[in-house]
Design a protein around this motif. Sequence first.
Motif, PDB file in Angstrom:
ATOM      1  N   ARG A   1     -27.677  64.288 -35.005  1.00 18.58           N
ATOM      2  CA  ARG A   1     -27.733  62.827 -34.966  1.00 18.58           C
ATOM      3  C   ARG A   1     -26.536  62.222 -35.696  1.00 18.58           C
ATOM      4  NH1 ARG A   1     -32.772  64.028 -33.476  1.00 18.58           N
ATOM      5  NH2 ARG A   1     -34.180  62.362 -32.768  1.00 18.58           N
ATOM      6  N   ILE A   2     -26.133  62.820 -36.796  1.00 20.52           N
ATOM      7  CA  ILE A   2     -24.985  62.282 -37.527  1.00 20.52           C
ATOM      8  C   ILE A   2     -23.695  62.515 -36.751  1.00 20.52           C
ATOM      9  CG2 ILE A   2     -23.644  62.514 -39.657  1.00 20.52           C
ATOM     10  CD1 ILE A   2     -26.321  63.140 -41.054  1.00 20.52           C
ATOM     11  N   GLU A   3     -23.581  63.676 -36.153  1.00 20.08           N
ATOM     12  CA  GLU A   3     -22.406  63.950 -35.315  1.00 20.08           C
ATOM     13  C   GLU A   3     -22.318  62.981 -34.147  1.00 20.08           C
ATOM     14  OE1 GLU A   3     -23.182  68.016 -34.427  1.00 20.08           O
ATOM     15  OE2 GLU A   3     -21.807  68.781 -35.965  1.00 20.08           O
ATOM     16  N   ALA A   4     -23.484  62.538 -33.647  1.00 25.81           N
ATOM     17  CA  ALA A   4     -23.498  61.597 -32.527  1.00 25.81           C
ATOM     18  C   ALA A   4     -22.915  60.246 -32.918  1.00 25.81           C
ATOM     19  CB  ALA A   4     -24.920  61.419 -32.007  1.00 25.81           C
ATOM     20  N   ALA A   5     -22.793  59.985 -34.215  1.00 26.50           N
ATOM     21  CA  ALA A   5     -22.163  58.753 -34.674  1.00 26.50           C
ATOM     22  C   ALA A   5     -20.640  58.831 -34.596  1.00 26.50           C
ATOM     23  CB  ALA A   5     -22.584  58.456 -36.106  1.00 26.50           C
ATOM     24  N   GLY A   6     -20.128  59.981 -34.147  1.00 26.39           N
ATOM     25  CA  GLY A   6     -18.697  60.143 -33.993  1.00 26.39           C
ATOM     26  C   GLY A   6     -17.980  60.618 -35.235  1.00 26.39           C
ATOM     27  N   ARG A   7     -18.743  61.222 -36.158  1.00 25.69           N
ATOM     28  CA  ARG A   7     -18.146  61.724 -37.398  1.00 25.69           C
ATOM     29  C   ARG A   7     -18.322  63.236 -37.492  1.00 25.69           C
ATOM     30  NH1 ARG A   7     -17.734  57.826 -41.446  1.00 25.69           N
ATOM     31  NH2 ARG A   7     -17.506  55.785 -40.479  1.00 25.69           N
TER      32      ARG A   7
ATOM     33  N   ALA B   1     -36.052  59.638 -37.840  1.00 18.19           N
ATOM     34  CA  ALA B   1     -35.840  58.195 -37.730  1.00 18.19           C
ATOM     35  C   ALA B   1     -34.878  57.713 -38.815  1.00 18.19           C
ATOM     36  CB  ALA B   1     -37.174  57.462 -37.829  1.00 18.19           C
ATOM     37  N   ALA B   2     -35.010  58.269 -40.025  1.00 17.03           N
ATOM     38  CA  ALA B   2     -34.079  57.917 -41.096  1.00 17.03           C
ATOM     39  C   ALA B   2     -32.664  58.365 -40.753  1.00 17.03           C
ATOM     40  CB  ALA B   2     -34.528  58.540 -42.416  1.00 17.03           C
ATOM     41  N   ALA B   3     -32.532  59.559 -40.162  1.00 15.70           N
ATOM     42  CA  ALA B   3     -31.208  60.040 -39.752  1.00 15.70           C
ATOM     43  C   ALA B   3     -30.598  59.114 -38.705  1.00 15.70           C
ATOM     44  CB  ALA B   3     -31.314  61.461 -39.208  1.00 15.70           C
ATOM     45  N   ASP B   4     -31.417  58.572 -37.806  1.00 14.54           N
ATOM     46  CA  ASP B   4     -30.908  57.628 -36.807  1.00 14.54           C
ATOM     47  C   ASP B   4     -30.422  56.337 -37.466  1.00 14.54           C
ATOM     48  OD1 ASP B   4     -31.365  59.290 -34.636  1.00 14.54           O
ATOM     49  OD2 ASP B   4     -33.390  58.515 -34.264  1.00 14.54           O
ATOM     50  N   VAL B   5     -31.139  55.869 -38.486  1.00 11.04           N
ATOM     51  CA  VAL B   5     -30.699  54.675 -39.222  1.00 11.04           C
ATOM     52  C   VAL B   5     -29.343  54.930 -39.872  1.00 11.04           C
ATOM     53  CG1 VAL B   5     -31.193  53.242 -41.243  1.00 11.04           C
ATOM     54  CG2 VAL B   5     -33.018  53.767 -39.608  1.00 11.04           C
TER      55      VAL B   5
ATOM     56  N   ALA C   1     -27.089  57.177 -38.989  1.00  6.60           N
ATOM     57  CA  ALA C   1     -26.068  57.318 -37.949  1.00  6.60           C
ATOM     58  C   ALA C   1     -25.625  55.958 -37.424  1.00  6.60           C
ATOM     59  CB  ALA C   1     -26.601  58.184 -36.808  1.00  6.60           C
ATOM     60  N   ALA C   2     -26.565  55.037 -37.227  1.00  9.77           N
ATOM     61  CA  ALA C   2     -26.205  53.700 -36.749  1.00  9.77           C
ATOM     62  C   ALA C   2     -25.339  52.971 -37.766  1.00  9.77           C
ATOM     63  CB  ALA C   2     -27.477  52.905 -36.452  1.00  9.77           C
ATOM     64  N   ALA C   3     -25.680  53.125 -39.049  1.00 12.09           N
ATOM     65  CA  ALA C   3     -24.868  52.484 -40.094  1.00 12.09           C
ATOM     66  C   ALA C   3     -23.464  53.076 -40.129  1.00 12.09           C
ATOM     67  CB  ALA C   3     -25.549  52.643 -41.440  1.00 12.09           C
ATOM     68  N   LEU C   4     -23.345  54.382 -39.931  1.00 10.38           N
ATOM     69  CA  LEU C   4     -22.030  55.014 -39.871  1.00 10.38           C
ATOM     70  C   LEU C   4     -21.217  54.469 -38.704  1.00 10.38           C
ATOM     71  CD1 LEU C   4     -22.981  58.731 -40.643  1.00 10.38           C
ATOM     72  CD2 LEU C   4     -21.388  57.344 -41.983  1.00 10.38           C
ATOM     73  N   ARG C   5     -21.842  54.359 -37.536  1.00 12.51           N
ATOM     74  CA  ARG C   5     -21.133  53.856 -36.354  1.00 12.51           C
ATOM     75  C   ARG C   5     -20.634  52.428 -36.575  1.00 12.51           C
ATOM     76  NH1 ARG C   5     -25.155  56.483 -33.386  1.00 12.51           N
ATOM     77  NH2 ARG C   5     -26.388  54.561 -33.362  1.00 12.51           N
TER      78      ARG C   5
ATOM     79  N   LEU D   1     -24.567  51.726 -55.817  1.00 12.12           N
ATOM     80  CA  LEU D   1     -24.709  52.660 -54.701  1.00 12.12           C
ATOM     81  C   LEU D   1     -24.659  51.892 -53.402  1.00 12.12           C
ATOM     82  CD1 LEU D   1     -25.320  55.712 -54.124  1.00 12.12           C
ATOM     83  CD2 LEU D   1     -27.730  55.051 -53.952  1.00 12.12           C
ATOM     84  N   ARG D   2     -23.927  52.448 -52.438  1.00  9.09           N
ATOM     85  CA  ARG D   2     -23.794  51.812 -51.128  1.00  9.09           C
ATOM     86  C   ARG D   2     -24.604  52.622 -50.115  1.00  9.09           C
ATOM     87  NH1 ARG D   2     -17.494  49.775 -50.731  1.00  9.09           N
ATOM     88  NH2 ARG D   2     -17.492  48.625 -52.704  1.00  9.09           N
ATOM     89  N   LEU D   3     -25.729  52.065 -49.704  1.00  9.77           N
ATOM     90  CA  LEU D   3     -26.629  52.785 -48.802  1.00  9.77           C
ATOM     91  C   LEU D   3     -26.224  52.581 -47.346  1.00  9.77           C
ATOM     92  CD1 LEU D   3     -30.258  52.212 -50.146  1.00  9.77           C
ATOM     93  CD2 LEU D   3     -28.860  54.275 -50.283  1.00  9.77           C
ATOM     94  N   LEU D   4     -26.332  53.664 -46.574  1.00  9.65           N
ATOM     95  CA  LEU D   4     -26.084  53.618 -45.143  1.00  9.65           C
ATOM     96  C   LEU D   4     -27.363  53.151 -44.453  1.00  9.65           C
ATOM     97  CD1 LEU D   4     -24.081  56.930 -44.918  1.00  9.65           C
ATOM     98  CD2 LEU D   4     -23.205  54.684 -44.218  1.00  9.65           C
TER      99      LEU D   4
END
Length: 311
Positions: free
Chosen positions: A41-47, A121-125, A127-131, A307-310
Amino acid sequence: MLAVTADDHPSVAPDGPVAVLANPTSGRGRHRALLPQVLHRIEAAGRPVRPLRAHTGDEAEAACRAAVRDGVSALVAVGGDGTVHRAVQAVAGTAVPFGPVPAGTGNDFAADTGFPADPLAAADVIAAALRDGRTHPVDLARMTAGDGTSRWYAAVLAAGFDAIVNERANRMRWPRGPRRYDLAILVELARLRPRRYRLRLDGEVQEVDAVLVAVGNCASYGGGMRVCPDADPTDGLLDVVVGGRFDRRTLMRVKPRIYRGSHVTHPLVRSYRVRTVELDAEGITTYADGERALDLPLTVTAVPAALRLLR
């Protein structure tokens, strides 16, 4: 009050990898199979993703610090509050954003800062913040011992009965698993006595006899116990909750109320909201985010936007 400003932050490599710290024993291993899905899921954010390897808490903390020094673009912790605690030591006060994937026995920090309870679901949140390049600032607490040793924590510092029970359980070689903690509770209940605490709350000194003492950046600890129910990790303040001269029977009646946060209405409980608390009592080792921390005396300070939360 300590403040964190943009000038304090080292630069972040925007195209660098996302470091992922995973604790395979979190939640007693229930979520071990989730890690490949979290990474996907994190890789799907393009990172690009850089898994961090560690076998102990100290190794995990060192791996996180090294990753931040190497210029990662973000740090993600897959585990419970203990894993978050280790990761936070590396990213607190920096520009490196952080995301908790709740996969432990206690996931209080993730819950109290708005992440879904479901790990994927948390990983999706995250990933969206990363994108989107989106972060949400939250406070942390910084504790400093008399010798200058300092550490950060994210949720709650326990400095009363619960800390004493944890310390007892960690010294016991038998039994293994959750039963060790249950036995430690019984032993310490039999030895229960109020201890004399000296508190300096934003400079105002109080001496109290108490059984329960907690300093919260967030509301909950221990897997949903709302010990500091009004704590807000965005208000720049700490909530200090002190439970006074409880006897065994009263403590056992009041303790279940902590899950609802209604214990603070008991006449033996006092609550304070401060920027800094100095805390001292004899023979207490504190526990922060469920992890063994520093001996008293110590000073705890709220650090806004540390702290900066994603999210």
